[in-house]
Design an enzyme around this catalytic site. Structure first.
Site, PDB file in Angstrom:
ATOM      1  N   ARG A   1      -5.027 -21.463 -18.774  1.00 23.99           N
ATOM      2  CA  ARG A   1      -6.177 -21.081 -17.947  1.00 23.99           C
ATOM      3  C   ARG A   1      -6.656 -19.710 -18.353  1.00 23.99           C
ATOM      4  O   ARG A   1      -5.870 -18.775 -18.474  1.00 23.99           O
ATOM      5  CB  ARG A   1      -5.791 -21.050 -16.463  1.00 23.99           C
ATOM      6  CG  ARG A   1      -5.508 -22.427 -15.957  1.00 23.99           C
ATOM      7  CD  ARG A   1      -5.287 -22.451 -14.478  1.00 23.99           C
ATOM      8  NE  ARG A   1      -4.662 -23.727 -14.169  1.00 23.99           N
ATOM      9  CZ  ARG A   1      -4.310 -24.133 -12.968  1.00 23.99           C
ATOM     10  NH1 ARG A   1      -4.524 -23.349 -11.935  1.00 23.99           N
ATOM     11  NH2 ARG A   1      -3.753 -25.295 -12.787  1.00 23.99           N
TER      12      ARG A   1
ATOM     13  N   SER B   1      -8.062 -26.163 -11.965  1.00 24.33           N
ATOM     14  CA  SER B   1      -7.586 -26.586 -10.655  1.00 24.33           C
ATOM     15  C   SER B   1      -8.161 -25.792  -9.492  1.00 24.33           C
ATOM     16  O   SER B   1      -9.362 -25.815  -9.265  1.00 24.33           O
ATOM     17  CB  SER B   1      -6.069 -26.551 -10.647  1.00 24.33           C
ATOM     18  OG  SER B   1      -5.581 -27.092  -9.463  1.00 24.33           O
ATOM     19  N   HIS B   2      -7.319 -25.048  -8.782  1.00 22.49           N
ATOM     20  CA  HIS B   2      -7.759 -24.370  -7.569  1.00 22.49           C
ATOM     21  C   HIS B   2      -8.485 -23.056  -7.871  1.00 22.49           C
ATOM     22  O   HIS B   2      -8.948 -22.396  -6.944  1.00 22.49           O
ATOM     23  CB  HIS B   2      -6.550 -24.077  -6.670  1.00 22.49           C
ATOM     24  CG  HIS B   2      -5.537 -23.200  -7.340  1.00 22.49           C
ATOM     25  ND1 HIS B   2      -4.685 -23.672  -8.308  1.00 22.49           N
ATOM     26  CD2 HIS B   2      -5.273 -21.888  -7.223  1.00 22.49           C
ATOM     27  CE1 HIS B   2      -3.922 -22.679  -8.732  1.00 22.49           C
ATOM     28  NE2 HIS B   2      -4.253 -21.573  -8.093  1.00 22.49           N
TER      29      HIS B   2
ATOM     30  N   LYS C   1      -5.179 -28.762 -20.088  1.00 17.85           N
ATOM     31  CA  LYS C   1      -3.750 -29.085 -20.119  1.00 17.85           C
ATOM     32  C   LYS C   1      -3.520 -30.446 -20.736  1.00 17.85           C
ATOM     33  O   LYS C   1      -4.411 -31.312 -20.737  1.00 17.85           O
ATOM     34  CB  LYS C   1      -3.126 -28.995 -18.730  1.00 17.85           C
ATOM     35  CG  LYS C   1      -3.628 -30.010 -17.742  1.00 17.85           C
ATOM     36  CD  LYS C   1      -2.803 -29.905 -16.461  1.00 17.85           C
ATOM     37  CE  LYS C   1      -3.314 -30.885 -15.416  1.00 17.85           C
ATOM     38  NZ  LYS C   1      -2.386 -31.034 -14.304  1.00 17.85           N
TER      39      LYS C   1
ATOM     40  N   ASP D   1      -8.446 -29.865  -3.726  1.00 17.00           N
ATOM     41  CA  ASP D   1      -8.775 -28.738  -4.605  1.00 17.00           C
ATOM     42  C   ASP D   1      -9.679 -29.153  -5.765  1.00 17.00           C
ATOM     43  O   ASP D   1     -10.148 -30.292  -5.825  1.00 17.00           O
ATOM     44  CB  ASP D   1      -7.495 -28.075  -5.127  1.00 17.00           C
ATOM     45  CG  ASP D   1      -6.780 -28.929  -6.156  1.00 17.00           C
ATOM     46  OD1 ASP D   1      -6.930 -30.157  -6.109  1.00 17.00           O
ATOM     47  OD2 ASP D   1      -6.086 -28.366  -7.030  1.00 17.00           O
TER      48      ASP D   1
ATOM     49  N   ASP E   1      -9.355 -30.022  -8.911  1.00 23.54           N
ATOM     50  CA  ASP E   1      -9.068 -31.209  -9.720  1.00 23.54           C
ATOM     51  C   ASP E   1      -8.447 -32.347  -8.926  1.00 23.54           C
ATOM     52  O   ASP E   1      -8.011 -33.344  -9.505  1.00 23.54           O
ATOM     53  CB  ASP E   1      -8.171 -30.827 -10.910  1.00 23.54           C
ATOM     54  CG  ASP E   1      -6.809 -30.305 -10.469  1.00 23.54           C
ATOM     55  OD1 ASP E   1      -6.714 -29.761  -9.349  1.00 23.54           O
ATOM     56  OD2 ASP E   1      -5.838 -30.449 -11.235  1.00 23.54           O
TER      57      ASP E   1
ATOM     58  N   ASP F   1      -5.683 -32.716  -7.057  1.00 24.37           N
ATOM     59  CA  ASP F   1      -4.258 -33.026  -6.904  1.00 24.37           C
ATOM     60  C   ASP F   1      -3.638 -32.391  -5.661  1.00 24.37           C
ATOM     61  O   ASP F   1      -2.525 -32.719  -5.296  1.00 24.37           O
ATOM     62  CB  ASP F   1      -3.454 -32.676  -8.175  1.00 24.37           C
ATOM     63  CG  ASP F   1      -3.634 -31.239  -8.627  1.00 24.37           C
ATOM     64  OD1 ASP F   1      -4.365 -30.489  -7.942  1.00 24.37           O
ATOM     65  OD2 ASP F   1      -3.070 -30.880  -9.673  1.00 24.37           O
ATOM     66  N   ARG F   2      -4.374 -31.491  -5.003  1.00 25.28           N
ATOM     67  CA  ARG F   2      -3.818 -30.872  -3.792  1.00 25.28           C
ATOM     68  C   ARG F   2      -4.491 -31.405  -2.541  1.00 25.28           C
ATOM     69  O   ARG F   2      -5.609 -31.921  -2.600  1.00 25.28           O
ATOM     70  CB  ARG F   2      -4.048 -29.366  -3.806  1.00 25.28           C
ATOM     71  CG  ARG F   2      -3.377 -28.662  -4.918  1.00 25.28           C
ATOM     72  CD  ARG F   2      -3.561 -27.187  -4.691  1.00 25.28           C
ATOM     73  NE  ARG F   2      -3.004 -26.447  -5.799  1.00 25.28           N
ATOM     74  CZ  ARG F   2      -2.692 -25.170  -5.747  1.00 25.28           C
ATOM     75  NH1 ARG F   2      -2.926 -24.497  -4.634  1.00 25.28           N
ATOM     76  NH2 ARG F   2      -2.195 -24.560  -6.785  1.00 25.28           N
TER      77      ARG F   2
ATOM     78  N   THR G   1       8.861 -24.202  -9.442  1.00 28.60           N
ATOM     79  CA  THR G   1       7.447 -24.412  -9.141  1.00 28.60           C
ATOM     80  C   THR G   1       6.732 -25.073 -10.316  1.00 28.60           C
ATOM     81  O   THR G   1       6.953 -24.704 -11.469  1.00 28.60           O
ATOM     82  CB  THR G   1       6.803 -23.041  -8.848  1.00 28.60           C
ATOM     83  OG1 THR G   1       7.358 -22.537  -7.635  1.00 28.60           O
ATOM     84  CG2 THR G   1       5.297 -23.151  -8.704  1.00 28.60           C
TER      85      THR G   1
ATOM     86  N   SER H   1       2.567 -25.469  -2.029  1.00 26.09           N
ATOM     87  CA  SER H   1       1.206 -25.067  -2.373  1.00 26.09           C
ATOM     88  C   SER H   1       0.211 -26.207  -2.162  1.00 26.09           C
ATOM     89  O   SER H   1      -0.710 -26.374  -2.941  1.00 26.09           O
ATOM     90  CB  SER H   1       1.172 -24.587  -3.812  1.00 26.09           C
ATOM     91  OG  SER H   1       1.721 -25.586  -4.661  1.00 26.09           O
TER      92      SER H   1
ATOM     93  N   LYS I   1       0.705 -34.506  -8.728  1.00 32.62           N
ATOM     94  CA  LYS I   1       0.479 -34.491  -7.298  1.00 32.62           C
ATOM     95  C   LYS I   1      -0.870 -35.128  -7.043  1.00 32.62           C
ATOM     96  O   LYS I   1      -1.706 -35.193  -7.945  1.00 32.62           O
ATOM     97  CB  LYS I   1       0.593 -33.090  -6.721  1.00 32.62           C
ATOM     98  CG  LYS I   1      -0.216 -32.001  -7.402  1.00 32.62           C
ATOM     99  CD  LYS I   1       0.234 -30.638  -6.848  1.00 32.62           C
ATOM    100  CE  LYS I   1      -0.616 -29.488  -7.354  1.00 32.62           C
ATOM    101  NZ  LYS I   1      -0.304 -29.074  -8.717  1.00 32.62           N
TER     102      LYS I   1
ATOM    103  N   ARG J   1       3.683 -13.733  -5.115  1.00 35.70           N
ATOM    104  CA  ARG J   1       3.820 -14.698  -4.028  1.00 35.70           C
ATOM    105  C   ARG J   1       5.134 -14.440  -3.294  1.00 35.70           C
ATOM    106  O   ARG J   1       6.189 -14.381  -3.917  1.00 35.70           O
ATOM    107  CB  ARG J   1       3.814 -16.132  -4.558  1.00 35.70           C
ATOM    108  CG  ARG J   1       2.569 -16.502  -5.363  1.00 35.70           C
ATOM    109  CD  ARG J   1       2.320 -18.001  -5.291  1.00 35.70           C
ATOM    110  NE  ARG J   1       1.390 -18.491  -6.305  1.00 35.70           N
ATOM    111  CZ  ARG J   1       0.067 -18.374  -6.259  1.00 35.70           C
ATOM    112  NH1 ARG J   1      -0.497 -17.734  -5.257  1.00 35.70           N
ATOM    113  NH2 ARG J   1      -0.695 -18.872  -7.218  1.00 35.70           N
TER     114      ARG J   1
HETATM  115  C1  VG1 Z   1       0.455 -22.693  -8.340  1.00 35.00           C
HETATM  116  C2  VG1 Z   1       1.348 -23.272  -7.255  1.00 35.00           C
HETATM  117  C3  VG1 Z   1       2.213 -24.389  -7.820  1.00 35.00           C
HETATM  118  C4  VG1 Z   1       1.311 -25.447  -8.459  1.00 35.00           C
HETATM  119  C5  VG1 Z   1       0.416 -24.795  -9.499  1.00 35.00           C
HETATM  120  C6  VG1 Z   1      -0.569 -25.776 -10.100  1.00 35.00           C
HETATM  121  O1  VG1 Z   1       1.247 -22.112  -9.348  1.00 35.00           O
HETATM  122  O2  VG1 Z   1       2.148 -22.278  -6.684  1.00 35.00           O
HETATM  123  O3  VG1 Z   1       3.002 -24.933  -6.792  1.00 35.00           O
HETATM  124  O4  VG1 Z   1       2.083 -26.452  -9.058  1.00 35.00           O
HETATM  125  O5  VG1 Z   1      -0.329 -23.741  -8.903  1.00 35.00           O
HETATM  126  O6  VG1 Z   1      -1.344 -26.357  -9.106  1.00 35.00           O
HETATM  127  P1  VG1 Z   1       1.519 -20.537  -9.447  1.00 35.00           P
HETATM  128  O7  VG1 Z   1       2.299 -20.354 -10.725  1.00 35.00           O
HETATM  129  O8  VG1 Z   1       0.189 -19.864  -9.432  1.00 35.00           O
HETATM  130  O9  VG1 Z   1       2.303 -20.183  -8.231  1.00 35.00           O
HETATM  131  V1  VG1 Z   1      -2.925 -26.782  -9.443  1.00 35.00           V
HETATM  132  O10 VG1 Z   1      -3.398 -27.782  -8.230  1.00 35.00           O
HETATM  133  O11 VG1 Z   1      -3.676 -25.237  -9.485  1.00 35.00           O
HETATM  134  O12 VG1 Z   1      -2.886 -27.395 -10.972  1.00 35.00           O
HETATM  135 CO    CO Z   2      -5.002 -28.761  -8.680  1.00 29.64          CO
END
Ligand code: VG1
Ligand code: CO
Length: 541
Positions: free
Chosen positions: A20, A111-112, A124, A275, A277, A279-280, A342, A363, A374, A494
């Site tokens: 990213r 993603s988010h 990815k 979110d 993409d 998955d959340r 994680t 998350s 997810k 975090r």
């Molecule tokens: C975050 C979350 C993690 C999740 C990852 C990808 O990672 O904490 O639980 O699997 O995002 O989610 P990090 O390293 O920022 O804590 V997604 O939906 O952004 O692909």
């Molecule tokens: Co996501």
């Protein structure tokens, strides 16, 4: 076909979930191309292979897709299965990879993270099992990015991706598929659509906030068209390149419009968001917010009510910082509960080895072995199925769950935009003090254990170190500190906080209050606020 001379570009190391960067970084000369060539090289070449391709529709999505297609063709790929308009949610891409028994897939998403020319983009690679590439594979890709000297690309016109069907790009076949159809069909095999339809016919109201990201089309098709939720149940349902300025992270801070609606007098019976993409998921009832760790536990306890899970679960898994609420369910139901670092990539082996059916992260991520990602809508449909069968409200389900299992109070505090040096120094300092912590009494509680979490994968024996610092108190309360691996600038610290309450008289507290002493203990030990100069977290979930 041309071979383009290039040189390594620094910093192309995939994080928690792919590479990213700022979109403008991805748009720099050779940047995307270098990484895509390294993906192909890292998996032993693309010749004769079939891949899935799609993304969450953010800015640069379609341009990147055209480049990836031309590079796949030049690298000898036989076929690319692409979502129409280069759109696919992450779980739908995972499903297509498995359904078509392909050699993997490339997902374009951050993603988010927010989208747009000045926001974030990401790429990815997912494996033939449909899951995110494990560290051994992303490591091989990163190594290629450090030594790359050339990449292959076809000189050709853009492929028209707007119509479902088959076309050719050089010697490669491009199959354009409806992004929703196969995924929706899969959901129908897992959940009792009749029962959920009856729920909506009885006047049950849902508000599903797609946050102008990828799940809009999925929500319209599945919730409104197939399940009969009234039109308008899906809001922000059109994917936009900048997500309409929304930050597509489904938590109470960023999905505040949904939170406001669910707090209102005329709140619908069920609220959910997903979110960028797809998955959340976040789940909310009228006046009640369900913490993701609790959601996972509720799904584990009730999954057998859905037809796809009527035989029960093989086992469950959660990421280390996720609360132990699901552990308590697993214990009662006689299942094994695995703990992983994680990131979804660590669940793949457990699912492939038939050890677990359900997995989840604090998350806002839950999923099962129906795919290897997810899955936001899946979790929402599972909740709807449970509500339809149990005929209870979200609040009643939660109260009943806590009565049975106790309540694991839980919260995550994010400190964003911290200077990398400050964050690294804080982690190093904590690591250096870990041996001295056990036995100390902080905020009136004795520390039982303090360590830097390392995971030993029980299936392939691989070891992943430095996955988060945990400080565990006698009685099981704990806090965990780790640095985010998905950000694109500075560091995000975090802080994960948890304590178990078994006295029913104390089940209705505000989590921040119930966790007050753990929060104070974390600050006393790690001094995050003092070091970052912030008076409190930027985001609390
Ligand atoms: C975050 C979350 C993690 C999740 C990852 C990808 O990672 O904490 O639980 O699997 O995002 O989610 P990090 O390293 O920022 O804590 V997604 O939906 O952004 O692909
Ligand atoms: Co996501």
């Amino acid at each position: 076909m041309t071979t383009v001379k290039t040189h390594p570009i620094e910093g192309q190391k995939p994080g928690t979930s792919g590479l990213r960067k700022k979109t403008r970084v991805f748009m720099q000369t050779h940047y995307l191309e270098n990484f895509v060539q390294s993906i192909f090289d890292g998996i032993g070449g693309a010749a004769g292979k079939t891949f899935v391709l799609g993304g969450d529709g953010r800015y640069f999505n379609e341009r990147a897709a055209q480049v990836i297609l031309r590079m796949a063709a030049a690298n000898g790929a036989a076929r690319m299965i692409v979502g129409r308009d280069a759109l696919l949610s992450t779980p739908a891409a995972s499903h297509l990879i498995r359904l078509n028994k392909t050699d993997g897939g490339i997902i374009m998403s951050a993603s988010h993270n927010p989208g747009g020319e000045d926001e974030d983009f990401g790429v990815k690679f997912n494996m033939p099992n449909g899951g995110p590439a494990p560290e051994s594979v992303t490591g091989a890709m990163f190594k290629r990015t450090e030594e790359i000297t050339e990449y292959r690309i076809l000189e050709a016109q853009d492929v028209d991706l707007s119509t479902v069907g088959e076309t050719a790009l050089g010697d490669m076949t491009v199959t354009i598929v409806d992004p929703v159809e196969d995924y929706a069909a899969l959901m129908e095999t897992l959940f009792d659509f009749e029962a959920i339809r009856a729920l909506f016919e009885g006047g049950f109201r849902i508000r599903f906030d797609a946050m102008c990201a990828i799940t809009g089309p999925y929500g319209h098709e599945i919730l409104e068209d197939r399940l009969g939720a009234p039109e308008g149940s899906v809001v922000h349902g059109t994917p936009l390149p900048d997500f309409g300025g929304m930050h597509p992270d489904p938590n109470p801070t960023w999905a505040h419009e949904l939170m406001d609606a669910m707090k209102g007098d005329d709140a619908p019976d069920f609220g959910a968001a997903s979110d960028g993409d797809g998955d959340r998921n976040m789940v909310v009832g009228p006046q009640v917010y369900v913490s993701p760790s609790d959601s996972l536990a509720v799904l584990a306890a009730n999954a057998h009510l859905a037809k796809g899970y009527s035989d029960g679960l093989k086992g469950v898994a959660r990421s280390m910082p996720t609360s132990a609420a699901v552990d308590r369910v697993a214990e009662k139901m006689g299942m094994t509960c695995y703990e992983t670092p994680t990131g979804w990539k660590f669940f793949g082996n457990l699912m492939d080895d038939d050890r677990v059916t359900l997995c989840g992260e604090e998350s806002f991520g839950t999923g099962s072995d129906h795919v290897r990602e997810k899955d936001g809508l899946w979790a929402i449909l599972m909740w709807l199925n449970i509500l339809a069968v149990r005929k209870m409200s979200v609040a009643e389900i939660m109260a009943d769950h806590w009565q049975t299992y106790g309540r694991n109070y839980y919260s995550r505090h994010d400190y964003e935009g911290v200077e990398t040096q400050t964050a690294d120094a804080m982690m190093a300092d904590l690591r250096a003090r870990l041996n001295d912590l056990p036995g100390q009494i902080v905020q009136g509680n004795r520390i039982a254990q303090a360590d830097d979490y390392a995971y030993h994968d029980p299936v392939d024996g691989s070891v992943s170190e430095h996955q988060g610092i945990r400080v565990i108190f006698e009685g099981g309360a704990r806090f965990v500190i780790r640095l985010s691996g998905t950000g694109t600038s500075g560091a995000t610290v975090r802080l994960y906080l948890e304590s178990l309450e078994t006295d029913p008289a104390l089940f209705e507290q505000d989590p921040q209050e119930a966790l007050g002493w753990v929060i104070a203990a974390a600050e006393e030990i790690a001094r995050i606020r003092e070091r970052t100069g912030k008076t409190g977290p930027d985001v609390t979930t």
